[in-house]
Design a protein around this motif. Structure first.
Motif, PDB file in Angstrom:
ATOM      1  N   TYR A  33       0.705  -1.035   0.093  1.00 28.36           N
ATOM      2  CA  TYR A  33       0.113   0.114   0.054  1.00 28.36           C
ATOM      3  C   TYR A  33       0.807   1.425   0.013  1.00 28.36           C
ATOM      4  O   TYR A  33       0.556   2.151  -0.402  1.00 28.36           O
ATOM      5  CB  TYR A  33      -1.089   0.025   1.218  1.00 28.36           C
ATOM      6  CG  TYR A  33      -2.043  -0.851   1.126  1.00 28.36           C
ATOM      7  CD1 TYR A  33      -2.186  -1.923   0.034  1.00 28.36           C
ATOM      8  CD2 TYR A  33      -3.022  -1.046   2.030  1.00 28.36           C
ATOM      9  CE1 TYR A  33      -3.260  -2.755   0.085  1.00 28.36           C
ATOM     10  CE2 TYR A  33      -4.212  -1.877   1.932  1.00 28.36           C
ATOM     11  CZ  TYR A  33      -4.223  -2.650   1.038  1.00 28.36           C
ATOM     12  OH  TYR A  33      -5.399  -3.519   0.773  1.00 28.36           O
ATOM     13  N   LYS A  34       1.945   1.341   0.699  1.00 30.93           N
ATOM     14  CA  LYS A  34       2.917   2.446   0.810  1.00 30.93           C
ATOM     15  C   LYS A  34       3.424   2.738  -0.679  1.00 30.93           C
ATOM     16  O   LYS A  34       3.157   3.965  -0.918  1.00 30.93           O
ATOM     17  CB  LYS A  34       3.955   2.300   1.619  1.00 30.93           C
ATOM     18  CG  LYS A  34       4.851   3.391   1.928  1.00 30.93           C
ATOM     19  CD  LYS A  34       5.850   3.218   2.923  1.00 30.93           C
ATOM     20  CE  LYS A  34       6.551   4.418   3.249  1.00 30.93           C
ATOM     21  NZ  LYS A  34       6.959   4.737   4.480  1.00 30.93           N
ATOM     22  N   SER A  48      -2.975   8.921   0.319  1.00 29.62           N
ATOM     23  CA  SER A  48      -2.462   8.283   1.359  1.00 29.62           C
ATOM     24  C   SER A  48      -2.944   6.872   1.518  1.00 29.62           C
ATOM     25  O   SER A  48      -3.666   6.248   0.757  1.00 29.62           O
ATOM     26  CB  SER A  48      -3.257   9.141   2.537  1.00 29.62           C
ATOM     27  OG  SER A  48      -4.387   8.816   2.563  1.00 29.62           O
ATOM     28  N   LYS A  91      -4.371   5.697   3.895  1.00 31.89           N
ATOM     29  CA  LYS A  91      -5.657   5.409   4.669  1.00 31.89           C
ATOM     30  C   LYS A  91      -6.548   5.598   3.507  1.00 31.89           C
ATOM     31  O   LYS A  91      -7.646   4.588   3.328  1.00 31.89           O
ATOM     32  CB  LYS A  91      -6.143   6.639   5.656  1.00 31.89           C
ATOM     33  CG  LYS A  91      -7.360   6.783   6.124  1.00 31.89           C
ATOM     34  CD  LYS A  91      -7.160   7.931   7.149  1.00 31.89           C
ATOM     35  CE  LYS A  91      -8.806   7.711   7.891  1.00 31.89           C
ATOM     36  NZ  LYS A  91      -8.979   8.865   8.864  1.00 31.89           N
ATOM     37  N   THR A  92      -6.446   6.482   2.441  1.00 28.81           N
ATOM     38  CA  THR A  92      -7.282   6.414   1.290  1.00 28.81           C
ATOM     39  C   THR A  92      -7.338   5.180   0.516  1.00 28.81           C
ATOM     40  O   THR A  92      -8.515   4.571   0.171  1.00 28.81           O
ATOM     41  CB  THR A  92      -6.635   7.703   0.100  1.00 28.81           C
ATOM     42  OG1 THR A  92      -6.951   8.911   0.997  1.00 28.81           O
ATOM     43  CG2 THR A  92      -7.671   7.738  -0.914  1.00 28.81           C
ATOM     44  N   ASN A 112      -6.769   2.083   1.743  1.00 37.48           N
ATOM     45  CA  ASN A 112      -7.595   1.242   2.698  1.00 37.48           C
ATOM     46  C   ASN A 112      -9.058   1.479   2.332  1.00 37.48           C
ATOM     47  O   ASN A 112      -9.927   0.600   2.103  1.00 37.48           O
ATOM     48  CB  ASN A 112      -7.321   1.405   4.030  1.00 37.48           C
ATOM     49  CG  ASN A 112      -6.072   0.746   4.569  1.00 37.48           C
ATOM     50  OD1 ASN A 112      -5.774  -0.247   4.015  1.00 37.48           O
ATOM     51  ND2 ASN A 112      -5.135   1.697   5.462  1.00 37.48           N
ATOM     52  N   ILE A 113      -9.453   2.775   2.174  1.00 37.76           N
ATOM     53  CA  ILE A 113     -10.996   2.936   2.066  1.00 37.76           C
ATOM     54  C   ILE A 113     -11.221   2.515   0.616  1.00 37.76           C
ATOM     55  O   ILE A 113     -12.350   1.870   0.395  1.00 37.76           O
ATOM     56  CB  ILE A 113     -11.304   4.590   1.971  1.00 37.76           C
ATOM     57  CG1 ILE A 113     -10.833   5.116   3.529  1.00 37.76           C
ATOM     58  CG2 ILE A 113     -12.714   4.873   1.664  1.00 37.76           C
ATOM     59  CD1 ILE A 113     -10.959   6.502   3.530  1.00 37.76           C
TER      60      ILE A 113
END
Length: 176
Positions: free
Chosen positions: A145-146, A155, A157-158, A160-161
């Motif tokens: 993800y990074k 981000s 977090k985005t 993950n969403i």
């Protein structure tokens, strides 16, 4: 993939194996941007030309696949901007049948019937464009993800969403 034996430069035979290892994934990824197989092949060819020019630096790269996808992503966008000189925003609306090729399936996914796979592909094709892009990079290309965050300038977090939304929509679509 370990690219070199005891030499500091990649030889042509090793480079051909390198191309064989990654070309299908890169072509698949570029086809998300282009409608033409020939355009995709041209872009991927440019990617491998750049890799060959920078072959002496490959040993220093921690995640070869993420590096290749970053180069491919940038070349695809550059290519499309040159092709259509107006400032185009690139969408993922036309991934078509390229959502999850069978050869990229994990053993668990191989247990899914072709009919279910077709339904999943249709659901993925209808995801919102950014959600689809993140899902393909995270769950099909299996990038950390990074690295997706760096590639797309969003981000974690985005990400993950988007992944949660995609999985929820796939789950809902399969219940119908």
């Amino acid at each position: 993939m370990h690219l070199q034996n005891h030499t500091t430069e990649m030889d042509e035979r090793t480079f051909r194996r390198f191309i064989e290892s990654y070309s299908n994934d890169l072509l698949y990824y570029v086809r998300c941007f282009t409608r033409s197989k020939e355009e995709a092949e041209e872009i991927v060819s440019d990617v491998f030309f750049e890799v060959w020019q920078n072959r002496d630096q490959i040993e220093e790269i921690r995640n070869i696949k993420a590096w290749l996808l970053t180069i491919t992503h940038n070349k695809a966008i550059s290519y499309l901007r040159k092709k259509d000189s107006s400032n185009v925003s690139i969408t993922w609306d036309e991934v078509g049948e390229y959502a999850i090729p069978y050869e990229l399936q994990t053993p668990d996914e191989a247990l899914i019937s072709r009919e279910e796979m077709s339904r999943i592909n249709n659901i993925i094709n209808n995801l919102p464009p950014r959600c689809k892009q993140v899902f393909i990079l995270g769950k099909i290309e299996k990038l950390p993800y990074k690295e997706i965050a760096n590639l797309l300038d969003i981000s974690v977090k985005t990400i993950n969403i988007h992944i949660a939304k995609a999985l929820e929509l796939i789950s809902e679509g399969l219940k119908k």
